[in-house]
Motif scaffolding. Structure first.
Motif: not given
Length: 173
Positions: A60-86
């Protein structure tokens, strides 16, 4: 400030503010992923809406961190389909020699803070010893940093080197 500097800021902003679909709509989800809905995680202000089997991360606010949040989610669940939308895409332009947002974004950081956030992300996303990636602190999954993004960061460091935000050790795990 030169137009090229604004383009480097925009390059970092587009890289960090990751969007996997142009709009977060059922049609766009279906066009790219053959799904019509997704569970949505809205960081910094939200809730998790149920009904899907995919996690869409819309910051919602700090999209500068979107890619890092994606990488954190992928580390925790590598098999999930994660769709990013800043949630927003800031475009920086130059007016009267100063960087300004092309259009007003409600609740947006001031320009110096935005540049500081972007400049802090590239070192964090790296797999260098001080980065958050696997070859560093191993907090996040590997992130490929394209050469043009590394170049933009390197060039911006010449002008904004003092704005590279250091990680706060108080939040280390």
């Amino acid at each position: 400030m030169k137009e090229q500097t604004a383009e480097w800021i925009n390059r970092l902003g587009r890289f960090c503010g990751k969007r996997d679909v142009p709009e977060l709509t059922p049609d766009q989800l279906y066009r790219k992923y053959q799904i019509r809905q997704a569970d949505v995680l809205v960081l910094f202000g939200g809730s998790i809406l149920c009904g899907g089997d995919v996690l869409a991360d819309a910051m919602k606010r700090d999209v500068a961190m979107q890619r890092r949040m994606d990488a954190g989610l992928r580390k925790q669940n590598a098999d999930a389909l994660i769709i990013n939308f800043a949630a927003y895409q800031a475009e920086v332009t130059v007016r009267n020699g100063e960087p300004e947002y092309e259009k007003e974004i409600w609740g947006m950081w001031d320009m110096d803070r935005y540049i500081t956030l972007l400049m802090g992300e590239i070192p964090r996303l790296s797999d260098a010893p001080d980065g958050y990636g696997p070859a560093g602190k191993n907090f996040i999954a590997h992130v490929d940093i394209p050469p043009e993004v590394a170049e933009a960061f390197s060039e911006l460091k010449k002008e904004y080197g003092g704005m590279v935000r250091e990680a706060n050790p108080m939040y280390a795990s």
